[in-house]
Write an enzyme that holds these catalytic residues in place. Structure first.
Site, mmCIF file in Angstrom:
data_model
loop_
_atom_site.group_PDB
_atom_site.id
_atom_site.type_symbol
_atom_site.label_atom_id
_atom_site.label_comp_id
_atom_site.label_asym_id
_atom_site.label_seq_id
_atom_site.Cartn_x
_atom_site.Cartn_y
_atom_site.Cartn_z
ATOM 1 N NE ARG A 273 -2.880 0.328 3.378
ATOM 2 C CZ ARG A 273 -2.190 0.530 4.509
ATOM 3 N NH1 ARG A 273 -1.477 1.625 4.675
ATOM 4 N NH2 ARG A 273 -2.211 -0.366 5.470
ATOM 5 C CE1 TYR B 86 -17.911 11.912 -14.763
ATOM 6 C CE2 TYR B 86 -16.602 11.782 -12.761
ATOM 7 C CZ TYR B 86 -17.474 11.201 -13.673
ATOM 8 O OH TYR B 86 -17.886 9.912 -13.483
ATOM 9 C CG ASP C 276 -9.833 16.923 -13.871
ATOM 10 O OD1 ASP C 276 -9.162 16.404 -14.779
ATOM 11 O OD2 ASP C 276 -10.778 16.337 -13.304
ATOM 12 C CE LYS D 10 -12.636 8.799 -18.000
ATOM 13 N NZ LYS D 10 -12.696 9.576 -16.814
HETATM 14 O O1 P1T Z 1 -13.688 7.839 -13.681
HETATM 15 P P1 P1T Z 1 -12.522 8.240 -12.832
HETATM 16 O O2 P1T Z 1 -11.212 7.630 -13.243
HETATM 17 O O3 P1T Z 1 -12.790 8.095 -11.372
HETATM 18 O O4 P1T Z 1 -12.283 9.811 -13.111
HETATM 19 C C1 P1T Z 1 -13.195 10.797 -12.731
HETATM 20 C C2 P1T Z 1 -13.062 11.995 -13.625
HETATM 21 C C3 P1T Z 1 -12.320 13.086 -13.195
HETATM 22 N N1 P1T Z 1 -12.161 14.187 -13.957
HETATM 23 C C4 P1T Z 1 -12.703 14.262 -15.183
HETATM 24 C C5 P1T Z 1 -12.520 15.506 -16.003
HETATM 25 C C6 P1T Z 1 -13.457 13.196 -15.693
HETATM 26 O O5 P1T Z 1 -13.977 13.312 -16.924
HETATM 27 C C7 P1T Z 1 -13.632 12.028 -14.890
HETATM 28 C C8 P1T Z 1 -14.442 10.874 -15.366
HETATM 29 N N2 P1T Z 1 -15.278 11.153 -16.453
HETATM 30 C C9 P1T Z 1 -16.083 10.240 -17.075
HETATM 31 C C10 P1T Z 1 -16.198 8.961 -16.703
HETATM 32 C C11 P1T Z 1 -16.865 10.770 -18.211
HETATM 33 O O6 P1T Z 1 -17.393 9.984 -19.017
HETATM 34 O O7 P1T Z 1 -16.935 11.997 -18.338
#
Ligand code: P1T
Length: 410
Positions: free
Chosen positions: A75, A127, A199, A224
């Site tokens: 961890r 988001y 972000d 992403k």
């Molecule tokens: O899904 P995750 O890895 O937990 O990430 C969250 C997140 C954070 N910041 C941005 C700008 C994001 O677009 C996302 C996740 N977004 C999607 C799943 C979506 O389809 O927009």
């Protein structure tokens, strides 16, 4: 006994050598394509392996209580994760990268730096899951959040309070692709002793480096573009502020929202092709945005590198490309939007973005369903708003697919 101590000593040297190589790479200030391929790992000193080994272990044997290689429990540290974290730090131009089990975990970890009573100013169009964790989780724990349109002059100052500690920027925003002037806002936030978070998920470090523009923390959903192949969920934070890095490391270990070694490996492998993928995402998305902008069934198309984008000039100076996301409003009503989304053949109707394959989604029903309806209306997340994550396929095939689905929608 002496051999085991020697082995421990050699392991320490080997890992230091790996780190030293990484630092040297940074010093050489290689260009972006080279950095994407080599960031974070310069070969296994023991075997010459080009790729970081996947260390599938939860713990590490110690020679004597407290005598160890620097790796104690997984961890706290894992060499495969170390390599990904080094890569992230290098690509974002920071000193420290910290990896998480998701982008949402990375977001939560940053907010956990704050104390009850603190206030956060956030861009209004973020988001849906980010707004949800702010309002539905952290607001219950004594933190408060204001959402404001950072494209409006004076909006940031108007939202600030004496207890404001953090400015949360997403640029471009999800899903309306609004852009904030990161350098200007960072100066104004720093004058109020606030930390600035960006972000950078939508653009990736290949197209925008918020730390160089003055931000203190950059956060990514590595799910992403960084991973790029839609096969892991992950997150990362990068900073050059020692105090923030130390607190985030402490939280990462205390809260335990870490990614597994296999996911770290896959994300790191994805990063090697980040540069070539982003180039294709950008050129395909720009062409699709231009196609949609003149299509008679489309009311309005948003893409930062279209001249019609309200912050187009900012996009040209702050970023190296418009990214792969295009958002547009169709004519008609929800039924037309539904038929359109059901009719695509190459685009997959799915949440998420940033993978090699093209995705399409309906923010109001899908990714931003958790945003209250009144707020969705204020932000423009209408029933006919559609978001594309343009992949790296042949752009002619993608345009044909959208054209036939638009034909079928009315
Ligand atoms: O899904 P995750 O890895 O937990 O990430 C969250 C997140 C954070 N910041 C941005 C700008 C994001 O677009 C996302 C996740 N977004 C999607 C799943 C979506 O389809 O927009």
């Amino acid at each position: 006994m002496i051999f085991r101590r020697l082995r421990i000593f050699l392991t320490e040297i080997a890992f230091e050598a790996m780190r030293w190589n990484v630092t040297e790479n940074k010093k050489n200030s290689q260009r972006l394509n080279t950095r994407s391929v080599h960031a974070g790992f310069s070969g296994d000193p023991g075997t010459g392996a080009l790729n970081p080994p996947v260390f599938l272990t939860s713990t590490y044997a110690q020679e004597s209580p407290g005598v160890h290689t620097g790796f104690v429990y997984a961890r706290t540290r894992n060499p495969t994760r170390d390599a990904l974290e080094a890569a992230m730090a290098e690509l974002e131009g920071g000193t420290d990268g910290i990896a998480y089990g998701s982008g949402s975990a990375a977001t939560a970890s940053i907010i956990q730096l704050l104390d009850a009573g603190d206030h956060v100013v956030s861009f209004d169009d973020v988001y849906g899951g980010t707004r949800r964790v702010f309002e539905k989780v952290f607001a219950r724990q004594g933190l408060s959040f204001s959402f404001t349109d950072l494209t409006v002059p004076g909006a940031f100052e108007a939202a600030c309070r004496p207890e404001s500690r953090l400015l949360w920027i997403e640029s471009p925003t999800n899903p309306m692709l609004k852009m904030a002037d990161i350098a200007d806002l960072s100066r104004r936030a720093h004058a109020r002793n606030m930390w600035v978070v960006v972000d950078n998920t939508f653009l990736s470090p290949y197209l925008q480096n918020p730390l160089a523009l003055g931000a203190d923390l950059v956060v990514h959903s590595t799910t992403k573009y960084l991973n790029g192949h839609s096969d892991t969920v992950g997150g990362a934070v990068v900073t050059s502020v020692p105090e923030l890095a130390e607190s985030l490391r402490f939280l990462q270990n205390s809260v335990g929202s870490i990614p597994g070694p296999m996911d770290c490996y896959l994300c790191h492998r994805g990063i090697k092709t980040l540069a070539v993928r982003m180039e294709r995402h950008c050129s395909n998305a720009l062409e699709i945005a231009r196609f949609l902008e003149t299509h008679p069934r489309i009311q309005r198309t948003r893409y930062p590198f279209l001249k019609s984008h309200p912050q187009h000039q900012l996009a040209l100076t702050q970023t190296r490309g418009g990214g792969g996301i295009v958002t547009f409003e169709m004519n008609g009503n929800l039924e037309n939007a539904r038929r359109f989304l059901e009719s695509v053949r190459i685009f997959a109707l799915a949440e998420s973005l940033g993978g090699v394959e093209s995705l399409i989604e309906h923010p109001a029903i899908m990714t931003h369903a958790s945003v209250p309806q009144k707020v969705r209306e204020e932000l423009g997340l209408s029933d006919t708003l559609v978001r594309l994550s343009v992949g790296i396929e042949d752009v002619e095939d993608l345009k044909e697919d959208l054209a036939q689905a638009l034909e079928a929608a009315y």
